[in-house]
Design a protein around this motif. Structure first.
Motif, PDB file in Angstrom:
ATOM      1  N   ASN A 199       0.818  -1.215   0.000  1.00 40.90           N
ATOM      2  CA  ASN A 199       0.000   0.000   0.000  1.00 40.90           C
ATOM      3  C   ASN A 199       0.849   1.261   0.000  1.00 40.90           C
ATOM      4  O   ASN A 199       0.352   2.345   0.289  1.00 40.90           O
ATOM      5  CB  ASN A 199      -0.928   0.026   1.223  1.00 40.90           C
ATOM      6  N   ILE A 200       2.123   1.135  -0.343  1.00 34.71           N
ATOM      7  CA  ILE A 200       3.029   2.283  -0.305  1.00 34.71           C
ATOM      8  C   ILE A 200       3.242   2.859  -1.703  1.00 34.71           C
ATOM      9  O   ILE A 200       3.556   2.124  -2.646  1.00 34.71           O
ATOM     10  CB  ILE A 200       4.382   1.889   0.311  1.00 34.71           C
ATOM     11  N   VAL A 201       3.079   4.175  -1.828  1.00 26.45           N
ATOM     12  CA  VAL A 201       3.517   4.932  -3.003  1.00 26.45           C
ATOM     13  C   VAL A 201       4.906   5.463  -2.657  1.00 26.45           C
ATOM     14  O   VAL A 201       5.058   6.299  -1.758  1.00 26.45           O
ATOM     15  CB  VAL A 201       2.560   6.098  -3.321  1.00 26.45           C
ATOM     16  N   TRP A 202       5.930   4.979  -3.334  1.00 25.39           N
ATOM     17  CA  TRP A 202       7.310   5.288  -2.979  1.00 25.39           C
ATOM     18  C   TRP A 202       7.723   6.631  -3.572  1.00 25.39           C
ATOM     19  O   TRP A 202       7.788   6.796  -4.792  1.00 25.39           O
ATOM     20  CB  TRP A 202       8.237   4.177  -3.449  1.00 25.39           C
ATOM     21  N   VAL A 203       7.991   7.573  -2.665  1.00 26.43           N
ATOM     22  CA  VAL A 203       8.333   8.938  -3.063  1.00 26.43           C
ATOM     23  C   VAL A 203       9.832   9.151  -2.844  1.00 26.43           C
ATOM     24  O   VAL A 203      10.303   9.184  -1.709  1.00 26.43           O
ATOM     25  CB  VAL A 203       7.525   9.977  -2.264  1.00 26.43           C
ATOM     26  N   TRP A 204      10.569   9.272  -3.930  1.00 28.14           N
ATOM     27  CA  TRP A 204      12.009   9.542  -3.872  1.00 28.14           C
ATOM     28  C   TRP A 204      12.198  11.052  -3.826  1.00 28.14           C
ATOM     29  O   TRP A 204      11.466  11.800  -4.466  1.00 28.14           O
ATOM     30  CB  TRP A 204      12.674   8.923  -5.082  1.00 28.14           C
ATOM     31  N   ASN A 205      13.224  11.500  -3.082  1.00 26.11           N
ATOM     32  CA  ASN A 205      13.324  12.928  -2.804  1.00 26.11           C
ATOM     33  C   ASN A 205      14.764  13.435  -2.810  1.00 26.11           C
ATOM     34  O   ASN A 205      15.664  12.779  -2.296  1.00 26.11           O
ATOM     35  CB  ASN A 205      12.691  13.200  -1.423  1.00 26.11           C
ATOM     36  N   VAL A 206      14.949  14.622  -3.405  1.00 25.42           N
ATOM     37  CA  VAL A 206      16.225  15.332  -3.357  1.00 25.42           C
ATOM     38  C   VAL A 206      15.971  16.790  -3.003  1.00 25.42           C
ATOM     39  O   VAL A 206      14.836  17.268  -3.019  1.00 25.42           O
ATOM     40  CB  VAL A 206      16.991  15.239  -4.696  1.00 25.42           C
ATOM     41  N   LYS A 207      17.054  17.492  -2.690  1.00 26.71           N
ATOM     42  CA  LYS A 207      17.006  18.919  -2.346  1.00 26.71           C
ATOM     43  C   LYS A 207      17.724  19.719  -3.431  1.00 26.71           C
ATOM     44  O   LYS A 207      18.637  19.211  -4.088  1.00 26.71           O
ATOM     45  CB  LYS A 207      17.686  19.121  -0.985  1.00 26.71           C
ATOM     46  N   ASP A 208      17.336  20.982  -3.592  1.00 30.74           N
ATOM     47  CA  ASP A 208      17.950  21.817  -4.630  1.00 30.74           C
ATOM     48  C   ASP A 208      19.302  22.370  -4.163  1.00 30.74           C
ATOM     49  O   ASP A 208      19.555  23.575  -4.198  1.00 30.74           O
ATOM     50  CB  ASP A 208      17.018  22.944  -5.055  1.00 30.74           C
ATOM     51  N   ASP A 234      12.765  19.229  -2.752  1.00 32.72           N
ATOM     52  CA  ASP A 234      12.595  20.195  -1.664  1.00 32.72           C
ATOM     53  C   ASP A 234      13.393  21.445  -2.012  1.00 32.72           C
ATOM     54  O   ASP A 234      14.624  21.466  -1.855  1.00 32.72           O
ATOM     55  CB  ASP A 234      13.113  19.626  -0.337  1.00 32.72           C
ATOM     56  N   PRO A 235      12.746  22.502  -2.480  1.00 35.84           N
ATOM     57  CA  PRO A 235      13.482  23.705  -2.899  1.00 35.84           C
ATOM     58  C   PRO A 235      13.758  24.658  -1.735  1.00 35.84           C
ATOM     59  O   PRO A 235      13.107  25.698  -1.605  1.00 35.84           O
ATOM     60  CB  PRO A 235      12.552  24.328  -3.939  1.00 35.84           C
ATOM     61  N   TRP A 236      14.718  24.321  -0.904  1.00 36.28           N
ATOM     62  CA  TRP A 236      15.063  25.159   0.241  1.00 36.28           C
ATOM     63  C   TRP A 236      16.139  26.182  -0.083  1.00 36.28           C
ATOM     64  O   TRP A 236      16.189  27.258   0.522  1.00 36.28           O
ATOM     65  CB  TRP A 236      15.513  24.297   1.410  1.00 36.28           C
ATOM     66  N   VAL A 237      17.016  25.874  -1.013  1.00 37.85           N
ATOM     67  CA  VAL A 237      18.114  26.785  -1.329  1.00 37.85           C
ATOM     68  C   VAL A 237      17.611  27.985  -2.116  1.00 37.85           C
ATOM     69  O   VAL A 237      17.973  29.133  -1.847  1.00 37.85           O
ATOM     70  CB  VAL A 237      19.224  26.053  -2.099  1.00 37.85           C
ATOM     71  N   HIS A 238      16.748  27.721  -3.087  1.00 34.61           N
ATOM     72  CA  HIS A 238      16.289  28.784  -3.993  1.00 34.61           C
ATOM     73  C   HIS A 238      14.813  29.134  -3.816  1.00 34.61           C
ATOM     74  O   HIS A 238      14.286  29.932  -4.598  1.00 34.61           O
ATOM     75  CB  HIS A 238      16.574  28.390  -5.441  1.00 34.61           C
ATOM     76  N   SER A 239      14.151  28.550  -2.833  1.00 33.33           N
ATOM     77  CA  SER A 239      12.743  28.831  -2.512  1.00 33.33           C
ATOM     78  C   SER A 239      11.792  28.332  -3.586  1.00 33.33           C
ATOM     79  O   SER A 239      10.816  27.644  -3.284  1.00 33.33           O
ATOM     80  CB  SER A 239      12.514  30.324  -2.264  1.00 33.33           C
ATOM     81  N   TRP A 240      12.052  28.695  -4.842  1.00 32.81           N
ATOM     82  CA  TRP A 240      11.291  28.152  -5.970  1.00 32.81           C
ATOM     83  C   TRP A 240      12.293  27.558  -6.940  1.00 32.81           C
ATOM     84  O   TRP A 240      13.311  28.180  -7.240  1.00 32.81           O
ATOM     85  CB  TRP A 240      10.450  29.242  -6.647  1.00 32.81           C
ATOM     86  N   PRO A 241      12.055  26.338  -7.448  1.00 29.76           N
ATOM     87  CA  PRO A 241      13.065  25.686  -8.283  1.00 29.76           C
ATOM     88  C   PRO A 241      13.328  26.439  -9.581  1.00 29.76           C
ATOM     89  O   PRO A 241      12.393  26.877 -10.256  1.00 29.76           O
ATOM     90  CB  PRO A 241      12.477  24.308  -8.571  1.00 29.76           C
ATOM     91  N   GLY A 242      14.593  26.565  -9.912  1.00 29.90           N
ATOM     92  CA  GLY A 242      14.933  27.078 -11.222  1.00 29.90           C
ATOM     93  C   GLY A 242      14.573  26.077 -12.303  1.00 29.90           C
ATOM     94  O   GLY A 242      14.282  24.904 -12.028  1.00 29.90           O
TER      95      GLY A 242
END
Length: 453
Positions: A199-208, A234-242
């Motif tokens: 029942n898992i939707v596998w969400v892979w994640n990186v940061k900007d 996760d766009p923490w460095v640039h707030s909104w992804p380039g």
């Protein structure tokens, strides 16, 4: 979009149905979300704040499995809330700031953050049967009963383990390559699936992050198409992804949905329209108020593109074909590009091509109950009623011929039954102006199309 059914998300469902739904909204809608960090004894405090500020309940409820002993003791409270949120019409998302493998509970600093493993410890961790590997799997075992409860309730879970793995702030991150952070994601996936958790939707994640070659390096952390259902940023460095990060996620996802798993500042309607393939955004807990004004939140949550609790239509039994005659909007495909009428022309024979999604009339297609796909008052047509590989498609007066019949299949393929071939991008090119064609069915991502709902 079809009229929302407030009860739809409460029915028992599957990961396939959730992923199918994300494909359907990609390019035309995005689901709002808010994360609820610890303490786990108050697992919806930030969701409630969002409702107070906007008048809407977020469409994705985010929770945390916890790392401190007091939070781990409140996991049942968390799971009870997850059931409530699903029954109310929201998707359920879980994140886990996991302590180091051989530590039962910990504080964030020193236990999760800033607690790197040595190279030799890492090799032991990813070696089946070793002490650290067994300790890691034992830690996974502590979460199994809670995932099982959600499975028994028919609730698919957007699970984002080992997040921001392309940066080294956490002990699991910063290791590129086949035996790096991606390998631990694979081990996590395989172990939980071996426990029957389907029942898992596998969400892979990186940061900007600029580390590890930035956006150009994300492929080195990708665990593979068999291990990830959604690619997220996760766009923490640039707030909104380039545009480089947006394109990097689309490229590595190979046609899978993409999402903004953590944001501080809520995206504006203009930003969401400029990068239309994001399928949900998740405001991170306290940033709801520290990084956003009430008016900014209200503007986004009330935008026509943004879906909130009760507006999600998740099917119960798995993927279904797009509803005939109900869809009008963008048709998107490889590289996040859209099917486009060249120059917005309406003359017979105008080329149909791939182009950056822009929301214009040349990219607004209607999937008809009669099997046609229409834009600008004309039909998507196979040139000269051709049936051979490589025949180009064009815009033409609707005439009822087999060259204008299209059948949408559940996995995203769009078939022209007369020729027995499928809408295709030559060589998978994502260059603006690439002319579309028909070709034999294959599994390449450039034959996967996301139709409007």
């Amino acid at each position: 979009m079809t009229s929302p059914s407030p009860e739809a998300a409460a029915a028992a469902s599957t990961p396939d149905a959730v992923v199918d739904y994300l494909h359907r909204i990609s390019g035309n809608h995005v689901v709002s979300g808010v994360h609820n960090k610890e303490p786990l004894n108050n697992p919806s405090q930030y969701t409630a704040q969002a409702h107070t500020l906007t008048g809407k309940w977020p469409g994705v409820w985010g929770g945390e499995l916890g790392f401190r002993s007091d939070d781990i003791a409140n996991r049942q409270t968390l799971i009870n809330q997850a059931k409530t949120e699903w029954n109310n019409g929201s998707l359920v998302s879980l994140t886990w700031h996991m302590c180091k493998p051989n530590v039962t509970s910990c504080e964030f600093d020193g236990g999760v953050n800033g607690s790197s493993l040595s190279d030799s410890e890492w090799q032991q961790l990813i070696t089946d049967g070793s002490a650290l590997n067994s300790a890691y799997k034992s830690k996974l075992d502590t979460a199994v009963p809670y995932f099982q409860q959600l499975k028994d309730a028919g609730i698919p879970v957007l699970f984002r383990p080992l997040h921001e793995m392309n940066e080294g702030w956490a002990w699991w991150g910063g290791r590129s390559g086949a035996n790096g952070s991606a390998r631990l994601f694979q081990i996590t996936h395989d172990y939980l699936e071996s426990k029957g958790l389907d029942n898992i939707v596998w969400v892979w994640n990186v940061k900007d992050t600029d580390a590890n070659n930035g956006s150009a390096g994300v492929a080195g952390f990708y665990p593979g198409d068999n291990y990830a259902d959604v690619a997220s940023l996760d766009p923490w460095v640039h707030s909104w992804p380039g545009s480089n990060w947006y394109q990097a996620l689309l490229d590595v996802a190979h046609g899978k949905p993409i999402s903004l798993a953590e944001v501080g500042a809520v995206p504006t309607p203009a930003q969401l329209a400029s990068q239309p393939q994001w399928t949900w955004f998740m405001i991170w807990s306290e940033y709801l108020t520290s990084a956003n004004s009430s008016s900014r939140l209200q503007t986004t949550f009330n935008d026509a593109r943004v879906l909130s609790q009760g507006q999600l239509t998740i099917s119960g039994g798995g993927p279904t074909d797009p509803p005939a005659g109900s869809g009008s909007g963008a048709v998107s495909g490889v590289g996040g590009k859209c099917v486009d009428v060249a120059g917005a022309g309406t003359g017979n024979g105008t080329a149909v091509q791939l182009w950056d999604c822009n929301g214009g009339s040349a990219q607004k297609w209607t999937v008809g109950a009669d099997g046609t796909v229409r834009a600008l008052g004309k039909c998507l047509d196979v040139t000269g009623q051709g049936t051979v590989n490589g025949t180009k498609v064009q815009l033409w007066d609707c005439n009822g011929s087999g060259a204008q019949q299209w059948s949408a299949e559940a996995d995203g393929h769009l078939k022209n039954p007369q020729s027995g071939r499928y809408l295709d991008v030559p060589g998978g090119s994502t260059v603006n102006g690439t002319r579309l064609q028909i070709w034999d069915r294959n599994t390449n991502p450039w034959q996967t199309w996301h139709l409007p709902t």
